[in-house]
Design a protein around this motif. Sequence first.
Motif, mmCIF file in Angstrom:
data_model
loop_
_atom_site.group_PDB
_atom_site.id
_atom_site.type_symbol
_atom_site.label_atom_id
_atom_site.label_comp_id
_atom_site.label_asym_id
_atom_site.label_seq_id
_atom_site.Cartn_x
_atom_site.Cartn_y
_atom_site.Cartn_z
ATOM 1 N N THR B 8 -23.772 24.568 22.395
ATOM 2 C CA THR B 8 -22.316 24.355 22.357
ATOM 3 C C THR B 8 -21.987 23.226 21.384
ATOM 4 O OG1 THR B 8 -21.833 22.653 24.038
ATOM 5 C CG2 THR B 8 -22.159 24.911 24.835
ATOM 6 N N CYS B 9 -20.868 23.372 20.692
ATOM 7 C CA CYS B 9 -20.481 22.395 19.676
ATOM 8 C C CYS B 9 -20.281 21.015 20.283
ATOM 9 C CB CYS B 9 -19.203 22.846 18.966
ATOM 10 S SG CYS B 9 -17.770 23.005 20.064
ATOM 11 N N PHE B 10 -19.815 21.032 21.502
ATOM 12 C CA PHE B 10 -19.498 19.800 22.225
ATOM 13 C C PHE B 10 -20.766 18.983 22.509
ATOM 14 C CE2 PHE B 10 -18.164 17.645 26.187
ATOM 15 C CZ PHE B 10 -16.914 17.170 25.814
ATOM 16 N N ASN B 11 -21.778 19.671 23.065
ATOM 17 C CA ASN B 11 -23.042 18.981 23.354
ATOM 18 C C ASN B 11 -23.780 18.629 22.075
ATOM 19 O OD1 ASN B 11 -22.923 18.978 26.203
ATOM 20 N ND2 ASN B 11 -23.512 21.143 26.232
ATOM 21 N N ASP B 12 -23.763 19.528 21.109
ATOM 22 C CA ASP B 12 -24.450 19.303 19.835
ATOM 23 C C ASP B 12 -23.993 17.978 19.239
ATOM 24 O OD1 ASP B 12 -25.788 19.529 17.465
ATOM 25 O OD2 ASP B 12 -24.607 21.229 16.682
ATOM 26 N N THR B 13 -22.675 17.779 19.246
ATOM 27 C CA THR B 13 -22.108 16.612 18.576
ATOM 28 C C THR B 13 -22.084 15.376 19.476
ATOM 29 O OG1 THR B 13 -20.671 18.207 17.462
ATOM 30 C CG2 THR B 13 -20.133 15.876 17.184
ATOM 31 N N LEU B 14 -21.653 15.557 20.715
ATOM 32 C CA LEU B 14 -21.388 14.393 21.572
ATOM 33 C C LEU B 14 -22.491 14.089 22.586
ATOM 34 C CD1 LEU B 14 -17.615 15.124 22.327
ATOM 35 C CD2 LEU B 14 -18.520 13.401 20.770
ATOM 36 N N PHE B 15 -23.215 15.112 23.021
ATOM 37 C CA PHE B 15 -24.217 14.899 24.066
ATOM 38 C C PHE B 15 -25.567 15.503 23.703
ATOM 39 C CE2 PHE B 15 -20.104 14.522 26.059
ATOM 40 C CZ PHE B 15 -20.234 13.375 26.842
ATOM 41 N N PRO B 16 -26.156 15.067 22.591
ATOM 42 C CA PRO B 16 -27.447 15.628 22.171
ATOM 43 C C PRO B 16 -28.544 15.433 23.227
ATOM 44 C CG PRO B 16 -26.898 13.638 20.900
ATOM 45 C CD PRO B 16 -25.667 14.025 21.651
ATOM 46 N N ARG B 17 -28.440 14.374 24.002
ATOM 47 C CA ARG B 17 -29.441 14.130 25.059
ATOM 48 C C ARG B 17 -29.600 15.330 25.978
ATOM 49 N NH1 ARG B 17 -30.802 8.902 27.536
ATOM 50 N NH2 ARG B 17 -30.775 10.018 29.494
ATOM 51 N N THR B 18 -28.472 15.967 26.276
ATOM 52 C CA THR B 18 -28.508 17.105 27.198
ATOM 53 C C THR B 18 -29.326 18.249 26.603
ATOM 54 O OG1 THR B 18 -26.400 16.474 28.176
ATOM 55 C CG2 THR B 18 -27.072 18.764 28.451
ATOM 56 N N GLY B 19 -29.111 18.510 25.323
ATOM 57 C CA GLY B 19 -29.869 19.560 24.652
ATOM 58 C C GLY B 19 -31.354 19.239 24.642
ATOM 59 N N GLN B 20 -31.642 17.965 24.364
ATOM 60 C CA GLN B 20 -33.051 17.550 24.355
ATOM 61 C C GLN B 20 -33.675 17.744 25.735
ATOM 62 O OE1 GLN B 20 -32.424 13.545 23.000
ATOM 63 N NE2 GLN B 20 -31.639 14.272 21.031
ATOM 64 N N ALA B 21 -32.894 17.474 26.760
ATOM 65 C CA ALA B 21 -33.394 17.643 28.129
ATOM 66 C C ALA B 21 -33.687 19.110 28.417
ATOM 67 C CB ALA B 21 -32.372 17.099 29.129
ATOM 68 N N VAL B 22 -32.799 20.004 27.963
ATOM 69 C CA VAL B 22 -33.034 21.437 28.198
ATOM 70 C C VAL B 22 -34.323 21.870 27.508
ATOM 71 C CG1 VAL B 22 -32.139 23.776 27.810
ATOM 72 C CG2 VAL B 22 -30.559 21.941 28.436
ATOM 73 N N VAL B 23 -34.499 21.412 26.279
ATOM 74 C CA VAL B 23 -35.706 21.776 25.529
ATOM 75 C C VAL B 23 -36.949 21.261 26.253
ATOM 76 C CG1 VAL B 23 -36.958 21.456 23.361
ATOM 77 C CG2 VAL B 23 -34.482 21.846 23.325
ATOM 78 N N ARG B 24 -36.881 19.997 26.650
ATOM 79 C CA ARG B 24 -38.059 19.419 27.314
ATOM 80 C C ARG B 24 -38.369 20.154 28.616
ATOM 81 N NH1 ARG B 24 -38.502 13.380 29.777
ATOM 82 N NH2 ARG B 24 -38.286 12.630 27.638
ATOM 83 N N LEU B 25 -37.327 20.449 29.382
ATOM 84 C CA LEU B 25 -37.497 21.121 30.668
ATOM 85 C C LEU B 25 -38.106 22.509 30.499
ATOM 86 C CD1 LEU B 25 -36.891 21.482 33.763
ATOM 87 C CD2 LEU B 25 -34.607 22.237 33.085
ATOM 88 N N LEU B 26 -37.527 23.306 29.605
ATOM 89 C CA LEU B 26 -37.994 24.692 29.464
ATOM 90 C C LEU B 26 -39.388 24.741 28.859
ATOM 91 C CD1 LEU B 26 -34.680 26.493 28.393
ATOM 92 C CD2 LEU B 26 -35.766 26.428 30.654
ATOM 93 N N SER B 230 -22.979 6.228 36.589
ATOM 94 C CA SER B 230 -23.154 6.962 35.338
ATOM 95 C C SER B 230 -22.906 8.447 35.537
ATOM 96 C CB SER B 230 -24.583 6.797 34.821
ATOM 97 O OG SER B 230 -24.861 5.441 34.599
ATOM 98 N N ALA B 231 -22.413 9.098 34.508
ATOM 99 C CA ALA B 231 -22.253 10.548 34.514
ATOM 100 C C ALA B 231 -23.415 11.151 33.730
ATOM 101 C CB ALA B 231 -20.924 10.929 33.878
ATOM 102 N N VAL B 232 -24.201 11.980 34.396
ATOM 103 C CA VAL B 232 -25.429 12.504 33.789
ATOM 104 C C VAL B 232 -25.505 14.011 33.995
ATOM 105 C CG1 VAL B 232 -27.955 12.458 33.893
ATOM 106 C CG2 VAL B 232 -26.672 10.338 34.205
ATOM 107 N N HIS B 233 -25.774 14.746 32.924
ATOM 108 C CA HIS B 233 -25.860 16.203 33.037
ATOM 109 C C HIS B 233 -27.063 16.619 33.878
ATOM 110 C CE1 HIS B 233 -26.221 20.437 31.942
ATOM 111 N NE2 HIS B 233 -24.966 20.369 31.526
ATOM 112 N N LEU B 234 -26.861 17.698 34.631
ATOM 113 C CA LEU B 234 -27.906 18.267 35.485
ATOM 114 C C LEU B 234 -29.243 18.426 34.743
ATOM 115 C CD1 LEU B 234 -28.611 19.817 38.181
ATOM 116 C CD2 LEU B 234 -27.841 21.882 37.001
ATOM 117 N N ALA B 235 -29.176 18.869 33.478
ATOM 118 C CA ALA B 235 -30.397 19.124 32.700
ATOM 119 C C ALA B 235 -31.231 17.858 32.573
ATOM 120 C CB ALA B 235 -30.033 19.665 31.321
ATOM 121 N N GLU B 236 -30.558 16.724 32.448
ATOM 122 C CA GLU B 236 -31.281 15.468 32.236
ATOM 123 C C GLU B 236 -32.031 15.045 33.495
ATOM 124 O OE1 GLU B 236 -28.705 12.585 30.218
ATOM 125 O OE2 GLU B 236 -27.583 14.267 29.384
#
Lengths: 479, 262, 216
Positions: B8-26, B230-236
């Motif tokens: 998603t454009c939103f996570n890509d730009t503003l919340f890259p940590r979440t994407g990194q967490a998904v990658v690490r998890l999967l 803190s607000a933290v995405h589930l993936a993290e």
Amino acid sequence: MTTSASWPDVPAFPLAAKSALADAQMRRNIGMATSTIREKRTGVVEEMPDWEQLREAGRALKERTLRHLDEHLLTLEESVTRAGGVVHWARDGDEANAIVTRIAKSKGVSEVVKVKSMATVEIELNEALEAAGITALETDLAELIVQLGRDRPSHILVPAIHRNRAEIRDIFRRTIGPETLTDEPAELAEAARRFLRERFLRARVGVSGANFAVAETGAIAVLESEGNGRMCTTLPETLITVCGIEKLVPAWQDLEVFLQLLPRSSTAERMNPYTTLWSGARDDDGPREFHLVLLDNGRTDSLADELARQTLACIRCSACLNVCPVYERTGGHAYGSVYPGPIGAILTPQLAGMRAAGSLPFASSLCGACYEVCPVKIDIPTVLVHLRDRSNKERAAASLKGRLDPERLALKAVAKGFATRGRYERLQKLGRLGQWPLARKGKIERLPGELGGWTKARDLMPIPDQTFREWWVEREASR
Amino acid sequence: MRIALFITCFNDTLFPRTGQAVVRLLERLGHEVVFPLEQTCCGQMHFNSGYHDEALPLVRRFARVFRDEPLIVSPSGSCVAMVRDHYPHVAKESGDPELIEAVRTLGERTFELSELLIDVLGLGDVGAYYPHRVTYHPSCHALRMLHIGDKPLQLLRAVRGIDLVELPAAEQCCGFGGTFAIKNADTSIAMLDDKLTNVQETGAEVCTAADNSCLMHIGGGLSRQRAGVSAVHLAEILASTEAEPFGVPAVGSGDAITVVRA
Amino acid sequence: MNAARDAILARVRAALRDVPEAERADDVAVARDYRTEGTLPHAEVVALFAENCADYRANVREVDAAGLPGAIAEALAARGARRLAIPADLPAQWRAGDGVEWVEDHGLSHDALSAVDGVVTGCAVAVALNGTIALDGGVAQGRRALTLLPDYHLCVVHAEQVVELVPEGIARLREAALAGQPMTIVAGPSATSDIEFNRVEGVHGPRTLDVLVVTG
């Protein structure tokens, strides 16, 4: 119908909401009332194992009605006429008001008794009658509270929901008395009974709306609780019913669905205390003369919008108001319309036009709670975003100011920017660069212009120095 | 399994940590994550804001970029809801039979993270470790459009070390609603106030959800109130293990934007 | 007036241009897969009716046929009701009670109806699921004003008139509906929820509703 003008300069709902939000007493009253009714509704819905099947049947029956509305209207006209009623047709509120006024005047009355009807509030029938020297007396308790308090309705089912018992006591003390009245609900109800009793007995003309009109038999249904509906539809010699053309159901059998859906969704009862059904007029029971006024007033405009047409399926239960987090906080007056809440946000712009009510489709966080409870499954969130599109387009077409709206220009630019990977990535970098004057100590506490609405109460974390895709590309390269 | 990430454009730009967490998890779970770099935005912002003509090309683009991916995951309930619930509608209005067909199968292949883990991969426990007091906010689109129910909670309950506390009036909207938060800022803030009160009542250190948009809203309010939550995405949370903690970003410290380097 | 009629019908037809010409109203599918036929044994249906009807503050009592006159007399005495309005075709054996004056309705004025202590009627059908009683102007029911203006209503319901579900009740009323009979469906005494959404019994309609369910 009347709403405050919103184009081209005034954001009607946000401004009205701002003052409503500042009224702490009203917010408390509405919060208390809606949480009470929400809980009750959940209880009476959960005891129905076939609730979802009933909802789907209700939706389908309304679709059957609307897709063949011309045919059902003619059938209804025939049935009512056969049963001794007179059918009138009104293109708009003015025509309907003129018909009702003419009939009332021909009876030589100076007062008519009314049972709560949204359609007649929509067309401002009371004001029209007043102008002709006829007093329209509202007999529903909440509607009476609104009328005596010279107030405006703020809820579809309970128009005085914004008033608590102490405020109602004060209104009654000032108007119908007695001065010793307490705020005990039973005593307040008793005061209304005493005030209205004699007026019911001497009323010669009654005016009602309709919850349902059965095309097959000509039966009109009015669902109510207090008995004032029975009084108004039974005792006067002449009864006039104003009925939106969307209130039809094709067949008698169809009531088996709606008489289950409406009370549980509306007052959260298994059944409301009184339901009156009548066809036409007769000599041995009730009014000798019955007039049915079929009202368009913008409904055919809604019918012409294939997606938004489902709005006309609404049975005015008000369940969507009671679960709406926006309504719960702003109350009904902020919507500037007789139809507030989620259903009002989609119905009002269609009836009154975008110019008058174009801000209403935006008065929603799209949380979807309304769709979940709607007894006829109107997909309110989808209709909302559809009407947002229509509102934006009509506004842009209407004026240069609309075309130059900053949000519109920004979103158009973003859409262009997102059209290719290259432009998208450049936009991301640009955003990172552009924010540097705003960020302080790892957060943004103030944004310029319209975006400042965000930072009124919310910090913004700045755009990080590496996007996800940059991290991904870097990682792939290092593998 | 090959899983395409729609960030998603939103996570890509503003919340890259979440994407990194998904990658690490999967990847930890043994799957191959691919990231089609041609992706930009699903068009939800435009669609929900009432700019449907502008949303259409983004829908087409999404359909093209993910055409051949058998399985797509996104750490955003609302963007998945856009693809699954609204794409068919956008396609129908476009009158383009090819697009109608393309989006039909897209909806069946695109999953929100907790749906992927539980429904597709059949996992209840992803082996995470997160020694913090956490409360979960069910975001509206995940709850009412995707009907994910308590799937995120099932995953959170299996996390070791976690102190999971129930959020009062959890299903009430936080008041974000995209442009609603700005256009109707006062109403949005009134809704947020109640959400923040409920979050703080739990005594949690972390408020989590399946959507960073809601979390940006809740987190922005918590930061302004210096609530220490803190607000933290589930993936993290799910990406964290004892050996490799993903960490809790300190509020307002700028940690929230620190990127985990590869 | 005809101009308005023609204009509205024309607008409706123009608005529905997306509906295929050949489509009929009944072509729009309506699945009636909700409950349409009750499954409970009849004794339980009657018990459920009594329970749900009482839930809305009606006073419900079950009696057998032989005990009905006595039960009517008792109820009227307990309420202190001495002048009772009745439909002219009310069964003679229901007119029970010492010193009770029975006022048959042959077009009583509204004032006269307001002045009696109460009204005694039968009903057309009763629905267990939602505790409602329907009056359709048939035998022993009278016209609508009769059960509206007096402050007390005693209603006799025969067990065989009780059905389990709403669709069963609506089906039983169909014949009267086609004949154009006006109807009233009653769930407890009059009430309002208009003050803070709290239910209060007793506004304009009868403030007291007694129901005698005749079993066996």
